[in-house]
Design an enzyme around this catalytic site. Sequence first.
Site, mmCIF file in Angstrom:
data_model
loop_
_atom_site.group_PDB
_atom_site.id
_atom_site.type_symbol
_atom_site.label_atom_id
_atom_site.label_comp_id
_atom_site.label_asym_id
_atom_site.label_seq_id
_atom_site.Cartn_x
_atom_site.Cartn_y
_atom_site.Cartn_z
ATOM 1 N N GLU A 50 2.531 25.113 28.571
ATOM 2 C CA GLU A 50 2.332 26.274 28.755
ATOM 3 C C GLU A 50 1.302 26.809 29.801
ATOM 4 O O GLU A 50 0.100 26.233 29.720
ATOM 5 C CB GLU A 50 1.876 27.084 27.274
ATOM 6 C CG GLU A 50 2.953 26.986 26.220
ATOM 7 C CD GLU A 50 2.602 27.611 24.740
ATOM 8 O OE1 GLU A 50 1.934 28.413 24.916
ATOM 9 O OE2 GLU A 50 3.505 27.250 24.064
ATOM 10 N N HIS B 126 5.640 32.763 24.261
ATOM 11 C CA HIS B 126 4.563 32.542 23.177
ATOM 12 C C HIS B 126 4.068 34.203 22.605
ATOM 13 O O HIS B 126 2.942 34.323 22.680
ATOM 14 C CB HIS B 126 3.402 31.932 23.721
ATOM 15 C CG HIS B 126 2.432 30.936 22.563
ATOM 16 N ND1 HIS B 126 1.776 29.872 22.526
ATOM 17 C CD2 HIS B 126 2.212 31.554 21.151
ATOM 18 C CE1 HIS B 126 1.284 29.519 21.482
ATOM 19 N NE2 HIS B 126 1.417 30.649 20.595
ATOM 20 N N LEU B 127 5.202 34.800 22.181
ATOM 21 C CA LEU B 127 4.793 36.265 21.765
ATOM 22 C C LEU B 127 4.484 36.045 20.067
ATOM 23 O O LEU B 127 4.489 37.403 19.813
ATOM 24 C CB LEU B 127 6.074 37.040 22.046
ATOM 25 C CG LEU B 127 6.233 37.357 23.615
ATOM 26 C CD1 LEU B 127 7.354 38.247 23.808
ATOM 27 C CD2 LEU B 127 5.005 37.677 24.263
ATOM 28 N N GLY B 128 4.744 35.147 19.480
ATOM 29 C CA GLY B 128 4.969 35.154 17.989
ATOM 30 C C GLY B 128 3.659 35.998 17.393
ATOM 31 O O GLY B 128 3.650 36.700 16.645
HETATM 32 N N1 LIG Z 1 4.072 31.453 18.063
HETATM 33 C C1 LIG Z 1 2.878 31.936 17.575
HETATM 34 O O1 LIG Z 1 2.566 32.763 18.200
HETATM 35 C C2 LIG Z 1 2.238 31.380 16.445
HETATM 36 C C3 LIG Z 1 2.530 30.267 15.895
HETATM 37 N N2 LIG Z 1 1.787 29.677 14.837
HETATM 38 C C4 LIG Z 1 1.999 28.273 14.225
HETATM 39 O O2 LIG Z 1 2.967 28.216 13.343
HETATM 40 C C5 LIG Z 1 2.600 27.135 12.603
HETATM 41 C C6 LIG Z 1 2.427 27.474 10.886
HETATM 42 O O3 LIG Z 1 1.433 28.399 10.698
HETATM 43 P P1 LIG Z 1 1.001 28.737 9.181
HETATM 44 O O4 LIG Z 1 2.332 29.030 8.529
HETATM 45 O O5 LIG Z 1 0.156 30.044 9.200
HETATM 46 O O6 LIG Z 1 0.502 27.500 8.697
HETATM 47 P P2 LIG Z 1 0.113 26.977 7.101
HETATM 48 O O7 LIG Z 1 -0.813 26.026 7.301
HETATM 49 O O8 LIG Z 1 0.052 28.052 6.664
HETATM 50 O O9 LIG Z 1 1.516 26.126 7.003
HETATM 51 C C7 LIG Z 1 1.765 24.843 7.747
HETATM 52 C C8 LIG Z 1 2.803 24.073 6.782
HETATM 53 O O10 LIG Z 1 3.178 23.035 7.293
HETATM 54 C C9 LIG Z 1 3.253 22.035 6.520
HETATM 55 N N3 LIG Z 1 3.392 20.689 7.024
HETATM 56 C C10 LIG Z 1 2.176 19.972 7.753
HETATM 57 N N4 LIG Z 1 2.718 18.636 8.079
HETATM 58 C C11 LIG Z 1 4.107 18.737 7.906
HETATM 59 C C12 LIG Z 1 4.947 17.708 8.180
HETATM 60 N N5 LIG Z 1 4.791 16.674 8.886
HETATM 61 N N6 LIG Z 1 6.213 18.081 7.829
HETATM 62 C C13 LIG Z 1 6.451 19.333 7.244
HETATM 63 N N7 LIG Z 1 5.444 20.327 6.775
HETATM 64 C C14 LIG Z 1 4.458 20.029 7.264
HETATM 65 C C15 LIG Z 1 1.897 22.166 5.532
HETATM 66 O O11 LIG Z 1 2.077 21.700 4.290
HETATM 67 C C16 LIG Z 1 1.950 23.519 5.473
HETATM 68 O O12 LIG Z 1 2.540 24.174 4.316
HETATM 69 C C17 LIG Z 1 1.201 26.563 12.872
HETATM 70 O O13 LIG Z 1 1.814 25.432 13.876
HETATM 71 C C18 LIG Z 1 0.717 27.607 14.014
HETATM 72 O O14 LIG Z 1 -0.066 27.087 14.989
HETATM 73 C C19 LIG Z 1 0.952 30.428 13.966
HETATM 74 C C20 LIG Z 1 0.976 31.791 14.500
HETATM 75 C C21 LIG Z 1 1.344 32.429 15.770
HETATM 76 O O1 LIG Z 2 -2.177 31.771 16.180
HETATM 77 C C1 LIG Z 2 -1.364 31.012 16.613
HETATM 78 O O2 LIG Z 2 -1.199 29.815 16.327
HETATM 79 C C2 LIG Z 2 -0.591 31.122 18.019
HETATM 80 O O3 LIG Z 2 0.169 30.326 18.300
HETATM 81 C C3 LIG Z 2 -0.904 32.563 18.579
HETATM 82 O O4 LIG Z 2 -1.302 32.397 19.915
HETATM 83 P P1 LIG Z 2 -1.912 33.490 20.662
HETATM 84 O O5 LIG Z 2 -3.174 33.760 20.221
HETATM 85 O O6 LIG Z 2 -1.010 34.370 20.760
HETATM 86 O O7 LIG Z 2 -2.166 32.700 22.063
#
Ligand SMILES: NC(=O)C1=CN([C@@H]2O[C@H](COP(=O)(O)OP(=O)(O)OC[C@H]3O[C@@H](n4cnc5c(N)ncnc54)[C@H](O)[C@@H]3O)[C@@H](O)[C@H]2O)C=CC1
Ligand SMILES: O=C(O)C(=O)COP(=O)(O)O
Length: 527
Positions: free
Chosen positions: A259, A279-281
């Site tokens: 990215e 990357h708008l999540g």
């Molecule tokens: N696109 C974006 O802007 C955003 C992306 N994210 C990403 O979303 C993802 C999830 O975030 P949250 O739900 O807050 O985290 P979380 O920690 O609450 O949940 C992650 C889950 O994945 C599970 N896990 C770990 N290893 C695993 C595996 N090998 N196989 C299956 N499950 C597994 C864990 O047990 C946990 O339940 C993270 O990667 C985070 O960085 C988060 C916020 C915004």
């Molecule tokens: O919180 C996360 O894991 C995200 O991916 C969000 O990323 P950002 O703060 O929008 O650059």
Amino acid sequence: MPKVLVSDPIEQVGLDLLAQVAQVDVKIGLSEEELIKIIPEYDALMIRSGTKVTKDVIEAANQLKIIGRAGVGVDNVDVPAATRKGIIVVNSPEGNTIAAAEHTLAMMLSLARHIPDANAAVKAGQWDRKRFTGVEIYKKTLGIIGLGKIGSHVATVARAMGMKLLAYDPYLSTERAEQLGCRLVELDVLFAESDFITLHLPKTPETQHLINAKTIAKMKPTARIINCARGGIIDEVALVEALKSGRLAGAALDVFENEPLEADSPLRSLGMEAILTPHLGASTEEAQVNVAIDVAEQIRDVLLGLPARSAVNIPGLRPDVLEKLAPYMQLAETLGNLVGQLAGGRVESLEVRLQGELATNESQPIVIAALKGLLSPALRERVNYVNAGLEAKERGIRVVETRDESQRDYAGSLTLIAKSPSMTRSVSGALLSHNELRITSIDDFPISVAPTRYMLLTLHRDMPGIIGKIGTQLGSFNVNIASMQVGRKMVRGNAVMVISLDDPLPEGLLEEILKVPGIRDAYIVNL
Ligand SMILES: NC(=O)C1=CN([C@@H]2O[C@H](COP(=O)(O)OP(=O)(O)OC[C@H]3O[C@@H](n4cnc5c(N)ncnc54)[C@H](O)[C@@H]3O)[C@@H](O)[C@H]2O)C=CC1
Ligand SMILES: O=C(O)C(=O)COP(=O)(O)O
């Protein structure tokens, strides 16, 4: 005033919060070299996913106490390097949960109904209804990989829309999955049965390329995949190939292996089977306010010497638990420091005895505080709550924990016993009302002394005149005694004397005190 560097776009409300306690410099778009050059002057760094905090950046960060990630994923920070350097890494585990889950749902519906391409076509002057015929999600099977905070919210909404839910998460109980209406299955079952697959797990060496040519081959050709978690969990080369060959019906990606996505990435040349967002999540007004406040508050607290509530490299504590444990952590650190100075640094094991109400609470923060105190005579400011456990382990210090819930003289008390092959030293302490610290025994001799900055401790024979002689010695060196106490187990047996001093002990005085008849040993202790 401490200095905070903000190197990614952060909501103003967070910057205002920081400005109350620090000088805040906002510098966005720095290269790694530029960051390495300026990081030595900063006490804190606040980032989102844009800044890569590499090992080299951390090595250069000689003053840095905290890295605050205004979001969830900390895969852009070399956390082990930060831990080794004693730098706290904090994030905002919940501030953007809803935003990321809603983006995922929007991606799923967009994939099902070709909304982005249909919109672009209409704006380009076309009116083609047949080409954009979609599929319903009602009664379709959604496979959720990673049923944490975001995965759970996706599950709740998808269930309400009539989807059948499968989930794969090796760290989750069947009960929790059932509560969310999900059937917990093995990965292969999820791949084989899902119409939509959504990823909500962290990127780790184990999850790198979890979705690859082999695993795609296990999916239905009509399946559509959504990745709003992390780039790199999907092998992009294999995905492009599968979408081009019709092996997979669609993909919606918010995150990418690199990215910003390369201008010539083959993903950009795909048709309406692929939806790409930059990357708008987490990019909603609400989430950005949440994460900015959450992380700015933690940076502020750490700069003020208070603990952080969502540190990823020290034990996280709920605020109510922290409130109760904080005075005991201070006690543990003071006793650790005391026993460390008495033991002289050759400790091979530390027994941590938790008594009374202390035995009913979480012990890890107490153990870490005790280790920090124990190592601080040797490591000074290099040791902190972040690296104390690691430093102790690397020095081969074994930690043994014992608990006794019965209450004796105090609601809760703590004993630390430091051992080496040639000696054993022990200290106990407790909290009085208003959380005042008390040392309640040294080497099993009962006392009741408040820890002070400068102290003199003697082990001596309990005999007439000895206290007077020590007092005279101190007086002759112009050292003022603030308080003095003697503890003994039997009359005219061995005893300890603890003297609190207003000033540090002048050079040469300890030697004089050791010459006093009846004194077996004497120590200067600085707490
Ligand atoms: N696109 C974006 O802007 C955003 C992306 N994210 C990403 O979303 C993802 C999830 O975030 P949250 O739900 O807050 O985290 P979380 O920690 O609450 O949940 C992650 C889950 O994945 C599970 N896990 C770990 N290893 C695993 C595996 N090998 N196989 C299956 N499950 C597994 C864990 O047990 C946990 O339940 C993270 O990667 C985070 O960085 C988060 C916020 C915004
Ligand atoms: O919180 C996360 O894991 C995200 O991916 C969000 O990323 P950002 O703060 O929008 O650059």
